[in-house]
Design an enzyme around this catalytic site. Structure first.
Site, PDB file in Angstrom:
ATOM      1  N   GLY A 186     -30.008 -64.840  -8.350  1.00 43.98           N
ATOM      2  CA  GLY A 186     -29.950 -64.640  -6.860  1.00 43.98           C
ATOM      3  C   GLY A 186     -30.827 -63.057  -6.558  1.00 43.98           C
ATOM      4  O   GLY A 186     -30.571 -62.749  -5.455  1.00 43.98           O
ATOM      5  N   THR A 187     -31.644 -62.696  -7.385  1.00 41.61           N
ATOM      6  CA  THR A 187     -32.458 -61.612  -6.988  1.00 41.61           C
ATOM      7  C   THR A 187     -33.346 -61.918  -5.862  1.00 41.61           C
ATOM      8  O   THR A 187     -33.429 -60.880  -4.977  1.00 41.61           O
ATOM      9  CB  THR A 187     -33.348 -61.103  -8.369  1.00 41.61           C
ATOM     10  OG1 THR A 187     -34.220 -62.449  -8.760  1.00 41.61           O
ATOM     11  CG2 THR A 187     -32.569 -60.772  -9.585  1.00 41.61           C
ATOM     12  N   GLY A 188     -33.890 -62.904  -5.613  1.00 41.50           N
ATOM     13  CA  GLY A 188     -34.701 -63.227  -4.622  1.00 41.50           C
ATOM     14  C   GLY A 188     -33.983 -63.093  -3.309  1.00 41.50           C
ATOM     15  O   GLY A 188     -34.431 -62.599  -2.292  1.00 41.50           O
ATOM     16  N   CYS A 189     -32.529 -63.801  -3.384  1.00 44.39           N
ATOM     17  CA  CYS A 189     -31.964 -63.914  -1.902  1.00 44.39           C
ATOM     18  C   CYS A 189     -31.402 -62.457  -1.690  1.00 44.39           C
ATOM     19  O   CYS A 189     -31.356 -62.071  -0.508  1.00 44.39           O
ATOM     20  CB  CYS A 189     -30.719 -64.772  -2.342  1.00 44.39           C
ATOM     21  SG  CYS A 189     -31.170 -66.312  -3.007  1.00 44.39           S
TER      22      CYS A 189
ATOM     23  N   LYS B  72     -43.507 -61.535  -4.787  1.00 42.30           N
ATOM     24  CA  LYS B  72     -42.483 -60.791  -5.772  1.00 42.30           C
ATOM     25  C   LYS B  72     -42.921 -61.171  -7.256  1.00 42.30           C
ATOM     26  O   LYS B  72     -43.315 -62.247  -7.662  1.00 42.30           O
ATOM     27  CB  LYS B  72     -41.106 -61.493  -5.500  1.00 42.30           C
ATOM     28  CG  LYS B  72     -40.600 -61.079  -4.215  1.00 42.30           C
ATOM     29  CD  LYS B  72     -39.240 -61.880  -4.059  1.00 42.30           C
ATOM     30  CE  LYS B  72     -39.441 -63.516  -4.075  1.00 42.30           C
ATOM     31  NZ  LYS B  72     -38.187 -64.245  -3.741  1.00 42.30           N
TER      32      LYS B  72
ATOM     33  N   THR C 199     -30.554 -62.599 -13.650  1.00 44.54           N
ATOM     34  CA  THR C 199     -31.142 -62.308 -12.402  1.00 44.54           C
ATOM     35  C   THR C 199     -30.981 -63.382 -11.628  1.00 44.54           C
ATOM     36  O   THR C 199     -31.832 -63.922 -10.585  1.00 44.54           O
ATOM     37  CB  THR C 199     -32.740 -62.253 -12.934  1.00 44.54           C
ATOM     38  OG1 THR C 199     -33.118 -63.430 -13.402  1.00 44.54           O
ATOM     39  CG2 THR C 199     -33.042 -60.976 -13.675  1.00 44.54           C
TER      40      THR C 199
END
Ligand code: ATP
Ligand code: HMH
Length: 267
Positions: free
Chosen positions: A206-209, A173, A204
């Site tokens: 929690g974007t990866g979750c 990512k 941003t």
């Protein structure tokens, strides 16, 4: 109804971890379930403390779900210690769900560590080989692949190296990259770029979750891997565009903005 299971940490402030995962699954239309591995006292600015659930209770939660309910996809998030990793890995080897999307969470957006440094060897040896898709951000991919990542070509080299560690596919990512928000998927034979313009926001958390649980949800709904990543990228981009400016630090992604605006609410 299709189902998805999140095996991850709890973020009491609701923006990341299990809470973000279940909101994402619900918004996409799959039935979300959770195995809590750690309880994290955190908010948009800082992590105050972390307590892991015992390996036995982690294993029992996984048994409780799998002995009773068909699981169409699993998303794995924060695993802070080798003991948590071993408990989760043993059960995933036992139940062998078809789709296992693993987000190798190491730090929160505000820089606070969520995985103990000493866990990296166990992550590589025990957890990564179980992934049908591993979704590291750039700092995580640098640690796992053991190389600096400065360019898109470096992202591709790192993705190949990580696939060599046993992950069936790898999505690096580019949220931490400069320029566009470009992610690169490697499925063991080809590369697929997913590019959106970078949204100018500090919100941003929690974007990866959100991205990894969206991918798991679309896989549960029967999408191909490149198709699930495309739809999940669209989902996370919308959730960042409408992120909530709450808290003093990095605010959380917004999962129900479409529904909310249809009801005539102001975002
Ligand atoms: N400002 C931004 N604008 C558009 N897309 C972004 C932005 N920041 C992150 N993304 C996208 O969000 C997704 C998550 O990537 P990111 O690198 O932020 O994950 P992460 O660091 O694991 O997130 P977190 O640890 O906060 O859960 C990727 O698709 C990335 O490209
Ligand atoms: C519990 C938890 N998992 C993952 C992240 C990464 O955003 C976080 N901040 N908290």
């Amino acid at each position: 109804m299709k189902t998805a299971l999140s095996i991850a940490g709890s973020d009491c402030s609701g923006g990341a971890g299990i809470q973000a995962d279940i909101k994402t699954m619900s918004a996409i239309g799959v039935f979300g379930m959770s195995v809590i591995v750690s309880v994290v006292a955190e908010n948009t600015s800082r992590v105050i403390s972390i307590e892991d659930v015992s390996p036995k209770l982690i294993a029992d939660q996984i048994d409780a779900v799998f002995e009773d309910i068909e699981v169409d996809a699993v998303k794995v998030g924060m695993l802070s210690t080798p003991a948590c990793m071993a408990a989760v890995a043993e059960k995933l080897r036992q139940y062998r769900p078809r789709h296992i999307v693993i987000d190798p969470v190491m730090y929160a957006k505000n820089g606070c560590p969520l995985m103990q440094e000493s866990s990296i060897g166990t992550l590589i040896d025990t957890v990564i080989p179980l992934a049908t898709l591993l979704t590291p951000n750039i700092p995580e991919a640098e640690k796992i692949a053991g190389m600096p990542i400065k360019t898109v070509d470096d992202m591709k080299t790192a993705a190949r190296r990580i696939a060599g560690l046993g992950a069936r596919a790898v999505l690096i990512k580019g949220g931490h990259y400069i320029g566009d928000a470009e992610d690169i998927l490697y499925d063991g034979s080809a590369f697929y770029p997913y590019v959106r313009r970078r949204i100018d926001t500090k919100n941003t958390h929690g974007t990866g979750c959100t991205l990894s649980s969206a991918i798991a949800s679309y896989l549960a709904l029967g999408e191909s891997l490149p198709g699930a990543v495309e739809r999940a990228k669209e989902y996370v981009t919308g959730a960042i565009e409408h992120a909530l400016d709450i808290g003093r630090g990095c605010g959380p992604t917004h999962h129900f903005y479409r529904f909310y605006s249809q009801q005539g609410g102001t975002l």
